[in-house]
Design a protein around this motif. Structure first.
Motif, PDB file in Angstrom:
ATOM      1  N   SER A   1      44.169 -31.105 -50.583  1.00  0.00           N
ATOM      2  CA  SER A   1      45.491 -30.630 -51.008  1.00  0.00           C
ATOM      3  C   SER A   1      46.601 -31.327 -50.232  1.00  0.00           C
ATOM      4  CB  SER A   1      45.619 -29.126 -50.755  1.00  0.00           C
ATOM      5  OG  SER A   1      44.635 -28.437 -51.457  1.00  0.00           O
ATOM      6  N   LYS A   2      47.726 -31.477 -50.903  1.00  0.00           N
ATOM      7  CA  LYS A   2      48.859 -32.126 -50.242  1.00  0.00           C
ATOM      8  C   LYS A   2      49.850 -31.098 -49.713  1.00  0.00           C
ATOM      9  CE  LYS A   2      48.250 -36.301 -52.875  1.00  0.00           C
ATOM     10  NZ  LYS A   2      47.029 -35.808 -53.537  1.00  0.00           N
ATOM     11  N   ASP A   3      49.631 -29.856 -49.995  1.00  0.00           N
ATOM     12  CA  ASP A   3      50.552 -28.828 -49.504  1.00  0.00           C
ATOM     13  C   ASP A   3      49.915 -28.062 -48.333  1.00  0.00           C
ATOM     14  OD1 ASP A   3      48.632 -27.332 -50.689  1.00  0.00           O
ATOM     15  OD2 ASP A   3      49.917 -26.365 -52.168  1.00  0.00           O
ATOM     16  N   LYS A   4      50.286 -26.832 -48.154  1.00  0.00           N
ATOM     17  CA  LYS A   4      49.833 -26.080 -46.971  1.00  0.00           C
ATOM     18  C   LYS A   4      48.506 -25.346 -47.186  1.00  0.00           C
ATOM     19  CE  LYS A   4      53.720 -25.789 -44.070  1.00  0.00           C
ATOM     20  NZ  LYS A   4      54.094 -27.111 -44.445  1.00  0.00           N
ATOM     21  N   THR A   5      47.788 -25.670 -48.237  1.00  0.00           N
ATOM     22  CA  THR A   5      46.553 -24.946 -48.551  1.00  0.00           C
ATOM     23  C   THR A   5      45.592 -24.871 -47.355  1.00  0.00           C
ATOM     24  OG1 THR A   5      46.760 -25.595 -50.839  1.00  0.00           O
ATOM     25  CG2 THR A   5      44.605 -24.852 -50.146  1.00  0.00           C
ATOM     26  N   TRP A   6      45.357 -26.001 -46.698  1.00  0.00           N
ATOM     27  CA  TRP A   6      44.382 -26.013 -45.607  1.00  0.00           C
ATOM     28  C   TRP A   6      44.853 -25.163 -44.423  1.00  0.00           C
ATOM     29  CZ3 TRP A   6      39.609 -26.023 -44.696  1.00  0.00           C
ATOM     30  CH2 TRP A   6      39.076 -26.328 -43.453  1.00  0.00           C
ATOM     31  N   GLU A   7      46.155 -25.220 -44.135  1.00  0.00           N
ATOM     32  CA  GLU A   7      46.703 -24.400 -43.047  1.00  0.00           C
ATOM     33  C   GLU A   7      46.483 -22.919 -43.372  1.00  0.00           C
ATOM     34  OE1 GLU A   7      48.062 -27.049 -44.161  1.00  0.00           O
ATOM     35  OE2 GLU A   7      49.016 -28.230 -42.581  1.00  0.00           O
TER      36      GLU A   7
ATOM     37  N   GLU B   1      48.926 -23.329 -52.450  1.00  0.00           N
ATOM     38  CA  GLU B   1      49.623 -22.509 -51.439  1.00  0.00           C
ATOM     39  C   GLU B   1      50.318 -21.294 -52.043  1.00  0.00           C
ATOM     40  OE1 GLU B   1      52.483 -25.056 -49.533  1.00  0.00           O
ATOM     41  OE2 GLU B   1      53.702 -25.245 -51.342  1.00  0.00           O
ATOM     42  N   ASP B   2      50.678 -21.371 -53.323  1.00  0.00           N
ATOM     43  CA  ASP B   2      51.364 -20.240 -53.945  1.00  0.00           C
ATOM     44  C   ASP B   2      50.419 -19.083 -54.240  1.00  0.00           C
ATOM     45  OD1 ASP B   2      53.720 -21.573 -53.962  1.00  0.00           O
ATOM     46  OD2 ASP B   2      53.392 -22.455 -55.947  1.00  0.00           O
ATOM     47  N   VAL B   3      49.215 -19.432 -54.656  1.00  0.00           N
ATOM     48  CA  VAL B   3      48.330 -18.388 -55.167  1.00  0.00           C
ATOM     49  C   VAL B   3      47.341 -17.869 -54.115  1.00  0.00           C
ATOM     50  CG1 VAL B   3      46.438 -19.787 -56.109  1.00  0.00           C
ATOM     51  CG2 VAL B   3      47.180 -17.769 -57.332  1.00  0.00           C
TER      52      VAL B   3
ATOM     53  N   ALA C   1      49.768 -17.431 -59.939  1.00  0.00           N
ATOM     54  CA  ALA C   1      50.903 -18.215 -59.443  1.00  0.00           C
ATOM     55  C   ALA C   1      50.512 -19.687 -59.493  1.00  0.00           C
ATOM     56  CB  ALA C   1      51.241 -17.812 -58.016  1.00  0.00           C
ATOM     57  N   GLY C   2      51.465 -20.549 -59.234  1.00  0.00           N
ATOM     58  CA  GLY C   2      51.169 -21.982 -59.233  1.00  0.00           C
ATOM     59  C   GLY C   2      50.948 -22.501 -60.641  1.00  0.00           C
TER      60      GLY C   2
END
Ligand code: UDP
Ligand code: MG
Length: 337
Positions: A51-57, A15-17, A209-210
């Protein structure tokens, strides 16, 4: 007709990158289109690897904003290699060329121009090769380069300093789809398919990032997989080492017998105990190497699916981006244990 390019990008907790690099990939597609090298039907295909973060969103949002962005999601995290494979297999029926690249901006995307040029010049596979590894830590550089040498010594055909940044034509991918192994080591498998190939050199940058998902443990696991999936040399080496140790002990036995006849039998048993322990260790080690291969066979025999796609950013039945051909390479039944 201009070739349709799919840029295949595995993403795991990025999500960061992603907000930074997605724009760079889109720009590249536009540049190449404007230069008249690729078709406007080209796409950036993200593969969300559980992914467990917002990557898919983020990927879904991007797909809504611009039709050049599309994405698929794996049903769970299966690792980088499986994610790349899922993307390539998804792309192969919809495009003429694919370029796989990490999403963290470490690999210079400007090398894509030269990759496409090489394709237009007749190469079916173009490997991205790092010309310098200045930005990697000394440790990473040392272990990575040592690893390539080790692979070569084991008889595995790999391109030195090439990771998973490469162009592969759909034609090669259709042949590659017949390689059904579940132990994936793409950079060792692609050269096995053959076809005309070449390399393009680029400089590797820092992650934008990340954080890296390849700590030492995972790197070692990948290295081990790379060797054992592509070479049986370690088993042969174990055989020869065993033979050598056997010969040595044979000489020892002859010496012991002669010593006994001469009345100089060995007094201590400590030396004997040492040898017994040593042999025990050697046997365990060798069984471990062989066990590793048996484990591989076990996994191959089960032939479980190498990836499962749970979502796509487009509606498969309605969208014209979808050609109606869902012929994945995975024809395996799934078992549960
Ligand atoms: N990646 C993935 N699944 C994983 C681990 C990593 O899809 O389980 C992706 C990650 O998002 C990145 C690429 O694989 O796009 C390479 O990972 P990373 O940059 O962490 O590795 P490094 O460049 O440090 O070797
Ligand atoms: Mg990286």
């Amino acid at each position: 007709m201009k070739p349709v390019l799919y840029i295949v990008i595995p993403c795991y907790n990025e999500e960061d990158v992603l907000p930074i690099t997605s724009g760079m990939f889109l720009k590249k597609i536009h540049q190449l289109t404007e230069a008249g090298k690729i078709s406007d039907k080209s796409r950036v295909l993200f593969v969300n690897d559980g992914s467990k973060d917002k990557t898919w969103e983020i990927i879904c949002d991007l797909a809504k904003q611009d039709e050049h962005f599309i994405g698929i999601a794996q049903s769970r995290n299966r690792g980088h290699q499986a994610a790349v494979l899922a993307g390539l297999m998804e792309a192969k029926d919809r495009c003429d060329i694919t370029i796989s690249i990490d999403c963290d901006g470490q690999d210079d995307i400007n090398a894509m121009d030269r990759m496409v040029d090489e394709y237009l010049d007749g190469s079916e596979v173009v490997y991205g090769v790092r010309s310098k590894r200045d930005t990697d830590t000394f440790f990473k550089r040392f272990t990575a380069e040592g690893f390539y040498k080790l692979l070569a010594a084991m008889g595995v055909d790999v391109v030195f300093n090439h990771a998973d940044y490469r162009l592969i034509s759909a034609r090669v991918l259709k042949e590659f789809a017949n390689y059904k192994e579940v132990n994936l080591y793409l950079r060792g498998m692609v050269p096995l398919v053959g076809f005309k190939s070449t390399s393009v050199y680029y400089e590797r940058h820092e992650r934008l990032a990340g954080e890296s998902h390849y700590p030492l443990k995972k790197m070692l696991a990948l290295a081990f997989d790379g060797i054992t999936s592509l070479s049986v040399k370690p088993i042969r080496m174990v055989f020869f080492a065993g033979l050598f140790i056997m010969l040595l002990s044979f000489i020892g036995i002859i010496w012991a017998v002669i010593a006994a006849f001469l009345g100089q039998s060995v007094a201590g048993w400590a030396s004997l105990a040492c040898i017994v322990c040593f042999m025990g260790g050697v046997q365990c080690l060798f069984l471990g190497v062989i066990g590793e291969y048996i484990g591989k066979i076990y996994l191959e025999v089960k032939a479980r699916p190498r990836y499962i796609i749970s979502h796509r950013t487009w509606d498969e039945t309605a969208d014209d981006r979808y050609n109606g051909d869902d012929d994945h390479d995975d024809d395996d039944d799934e078992d549960d244990d």
